[in-house]
Write an enzyme that holds these catalytic residues in place. Structure first.
Site, PDB file in Angstrom:
ATOM      1  N   TYR A 187      28.932  45.110  18.528  1.00 44.48           N
ATOM      2  CA  TYR A 187      27.892  45.024  19.545  1.00 44.48           C
ATOM      3  C   TYR A 187      28.522  45.055  20.934  1.00 44.48           C
ATOM      4  O   TYR A 187      29.505  44.378  21.193  1.00 44.48           O
ATOM      5  CB  TYR A 187      27.092  43.742  19.390  1.00 44.48           C
ATOM      6  CG  TYR A 187      26.263  43.717  18.151  1.00 44.48           C
ATOM      7  CD1 TYR A 187      25.217  44.611  18.000  1.00 44.48           C
ATOM      8  CD2 TYR A 187      26.525  42.826  17.136  1.00 44.48           C
ATOM      9  CE1 TYR A 187      24.437  44.605  16.859  1.00 44.48           C
ATOM     10  CE2 TYR A 187      25.749  42.803  15.988  1.00 44.48           C
ATOM     11  CZ  TYR A 187      24.701  43.701  15.857  1.00 44.48           C
ATOM     12  OH  TYR A 187      23.949  43.691  14.735  1.00 44.48           O
ATOM     13  N   HIS A 241      23.221  45.304  24.061  1.00 44.83           N
ATOM     14  CA  HIS A 241      23.294  43.852  23.883  1.00 44.83           C
ATOM     15  C   HIS A 241      23.346  43.113  25.213  1.00 44.83           C
ATOM     16  O   HIS A 241      24.139  42.177  25.395  1.00 44.83           O
ATOM     17  CB  HIS A 241      24.487  43.463  23.000  1.00 44.83           C
ATOM     18  CG  HIS A 241      24.043  42.717  21.764  1.00 44.83           C
ATOM     19  ND1 HIS A 241      23.880  41.356  21.737  1.00 44.83           N
ATOM     20  CD2 HIS A 241      23.697  43.171  20.548  1.00 44.83           C
ATOM     21  CE1 HIS A 241      23.462  40.990  20.544  1.00 44.83           C
ATOM     22  NE2 HIS A 241      23.325  42.075  19.798  1.00 44.83           N
ATOM     23  N   GLU A 265      18.968  50.034  23.428  1.00 51.37           N
ATOM     24  CA  GLU A 265      18.406  48.692  23.244  1.00 51.37           C
ATOM     25  C   GLU A 265      19.024  47.702  24.215  1.00 51.37           C
ATOM     26  O   GLU A 265      20.252  47.680  24.392  1.00 51.37           O
ATOM     27  CB  GLU A 265      18.689  48.254  21.807  1.00 51.37           C
ATOM     28  CG  GLU A 265      18.239  46.840  21.513  1.00 51.37           C
ATOM     29  CD  GLU A 265      18.576  46.416  20.099  1.00 51.37           C
ATOM     30  OE1 GLU A 265      18.937  47.293  19.279  1.00 51.37           O
ATOM     31  OE2 GLU A 265      18.496  45.229  19.810  1.00 51.37           O
ATOM     32  N   GLU A 291      14.506  41.456  21.832  1.00 51.98           N
ATOM     33  CA  GLU A 291      15.098  40.739  20.699  1.00 51.98           C
ATOM     34  C   GLU A 291      15.059  39.224  20.913  1.00 51.98           C
ATOM     35  O   GLU A 291      14.909  38.457  19.978  1.00 51.98           O
ATOM     36  CB  GLU A 291      16.547  41.210  20.536  1.00 51.98           C
ATOM     37  CG  GLU A 291      17.270  40.636  19.360  1.00 51.98           C
ATOM     38  CD  GLU A 291      18.546  41.415  19.055  1.00 51.98           C
ATOM     39  OE1 GLU A 291      18.479  42.652  18.990  1.00 51.98           O
ATOM     40  OE2 GLU A 291      19.593  40.779  18.894  1.00 51.98           O
ATOM     41  N   ARG A 312      10.988  44.644  20.214  1.00 49.98           N
ATOM     42  CA  ARG A 312      12.150  44.502  19.349  1.00 49.98           C
ATOM     43  C   ARG A 312      12.293  43.099  18.759  1.00 49.98           C
ATOM     44  O   ARG A 312      13.380  42.690  18.363  1.00 49.98           O
ATOM     45  CB  ARG A 312      13.305  44.807  20.281  1.00 49.98           C
ATOM     46  CG  ARG A 312      14.593  45.252  19.891  1.00 49.98           C
ATOM     47  CD  ARG A 312      14.844  46.298  18.979  1.00 49.98           C
ATOM     48  NE  ARG A 312      16.152  45.996  18.440  1.00 49.98           N
ATOM     49  CZ  ARG A 312      16.397  45.837  17.179  1.00 49.98           C
ATOM     50  NH1 ARG A 312      15.460  46.001  16.293  1.00 49.98           N
ATOM     51  NH2 ARG A 312      17.603  45.546  16.768  1.00 49.98           N
TER      52      ARG A 312
HETATM   53 MG    MG Z   1      20.012  43.940  19.522  1.00 50.12          MG
END
Ligand code: MG
Length: 435
Positions: A187, A241, A265, A291, A312
């Site tokens: 990530y 991230h 994302e 997220e 998300r």
């Molecule tokens: Mg993510």
């Protein structure tokens, strides 16, 4: 032709006609009371930190299960279930899912937050499981019925460099995936100054150091090489991230635009979402966000203004099926899509909760893949299966999954070393980078 008098007479006669109806409206099912609850925890035969709630009801043999797993605040969630939710819950009407969700959400006065929402999620999923079993229907039937055959998922792949990542994209594509997320060394990968290199403070941080401008320069170039090798058929995603700030996030999105990403994302951390208004003016790269969101209301401005393309959230982090379905409806209304988060530490019950919302939602976009070793399928019979890029649930009544409690007891939670922290990246000067 009826006269006014005969028409009025027929209205007066109507109650008698209803009373004589050969098929009166069903009286409904008897009241269903929550009579007990158990918190079940397990390592899943591995290093998982899974927490499940099992609700027992007044109907013999009828129970429901839900996911409360939280990898970083595991014991806080267990205590909240045991000491705060369960004593309040016993004796309540199991059929009133929405009312129990709302009253449980407000029960703590200070609401939202991941621990509270995991508690809510476990309750909500277990109640939907019970309602589905009682109705003899999979949960997606109760949510309006299925609108797709199975749930498309995106694969996880990547590599240390563009050549290795390209080979892995081709392998993923050959296995049936159309949507593939590509990371470089994990990530936030890419944009790291190697350990010990670069200009550092004496005696300070010496590990791999994240550098925003380097990331904005390197990652689009790696994707250019991947596209040159694999073409434009695979729908590629990439997770930043939350590692970028302000105009670096905008510039990154602009440079990724010719690469026709399915989405990028979290180019920004949740503390800096207002930048999406600027970013949107500069790039058409689709944005997946949320997220770390913990309430559907957090999405409202971003969906209403069409500032993002994919919502998300993780179903268990936002409070279960009830709020997740509302997010999916908000996505549909605003022309956006869902991309429910999974993550390797997540559990099969949460995955199925997402599956049932996905199956019944026109606002669906994609689901993150998560797959489990054979032992987990034994521990949790009905665990969904992934085949050639699609997720398949058992589609039996309720969520379609059960827990082998004796097997779970044989695989208890392991001690959490160091309290269970999320790994943090650092910059060259030793400061933390938002994950
Ligand atoms: Mg993510």
């Amino acid at each position: 032709m009826p006269t006014r008098r005969t028409f009025a007479a027929s209205l007066l006669a109507a109650p008698a006609a209803f009373a004589q109806s050969p098929s009166p409206r069903p009286a409904g099912l008897p009241k269903l009371t929550i009579t007990g609850a158990k918190v079940l925890t397990t390592s899943g035969g591995s290093n998982y930190r899974w927490i499940f709630l099992k609700l027992l009801t007044s109907e013999p043999g009828l129970y429901g299960i839900g996911s409360a797993s939280n990898h970083y605040q595991t014991h806080a969630v267990i205590a909240a279930l045991q000491h705060h939710l369960i004593p309040w819950l016993i004796g309540k009407d199991a059929s009133q899912i929405e009312d129990l969700w709302q009253s449980s959400h407000l029960r703590t006065y200070w609401r939202n937050g991941p621990v509270n929402n995991n508690v809510l999620s476990a309750l909500d999923m277990a109640l939907w499981d019970i309602k589905g079993k009682r109705a003899n229907m999979p949960v997606f039937d109760l949510l309006g019925g299925k609108v797709r055959d199975a749930v498309p998922c995106y694969d996880h792949t990547g590599g240390r460099d563009a050549a290795e990542a390209s080979d892995n994209v081709l392998k993923s594509q050959a296995s049936g995936y159309r949507h593939i997320r590509v990371q470089f060394g994990g990530y936030g990968g890419g944009g790291f100054i190697p350990a010990g290199q670069g200009s550092r403070a004496t005696g300070g941080f010496s590990g791999p150091a994240f550098d925003e401008e380097l990331y904005v320069d390197q990652v689009p170039k790696m994707f250019e090489q991947i596209r040159a090798k694999v073409g434009f058929a695979p729908k590629l995603c990439h997770d930043v991230h939350s590692h970028l700030t302000g105009m670096n996030a905008a510039e990154f999105s602009r440079r990724m635009q010719p690469l026709q990403m399915f989405f990028v994302e979290d180019v920004l951390p949740p503390e800096q979402l207002a930048w999406y208004r600027e970013l949107r003016k500069l790039s058409t790269t689709p944005q997946a966000v949320g997220e770390l969101f913990t309430h559907p209301f957090e999405y409202m401005p971003f969906l209403a203004e069409r500032l993002i393309d994919f919502a998300r959230c993780r179903v268990s982090s936002i409070g279960g099926i009830t709020p997740a379905k509302k997010v999916a409806v908000m996505c549909e209304i605003n022309g956006c899509k869902t991309a429910f988060q999974e993550g390797g530490e997540n559990d099969p019950i949460n995955q199925l909760a997402a599956y049932h919302v996905d199956m019944s939602s026109p606002g669906f976009g994609i689901q993150e893949e998560n797959h489990f070793p054979p032992f987990v399928h034994e521990l949790l019979p009905g665990t969904a299966t992934l085949r050639a890029g699609y997720l398949y649930g058992a589609n039996t009544p309720g969520l379609g999954i059960d827990i082998n409690e004796s097997l779970a007891e044989k695989h208890p939670l392991k001690p959490i070393q160091g309290g269970g922290v999320y790994r943090l990246d650092r910059a060259l000067d030793g400061s933390v980078v938002k994950p």
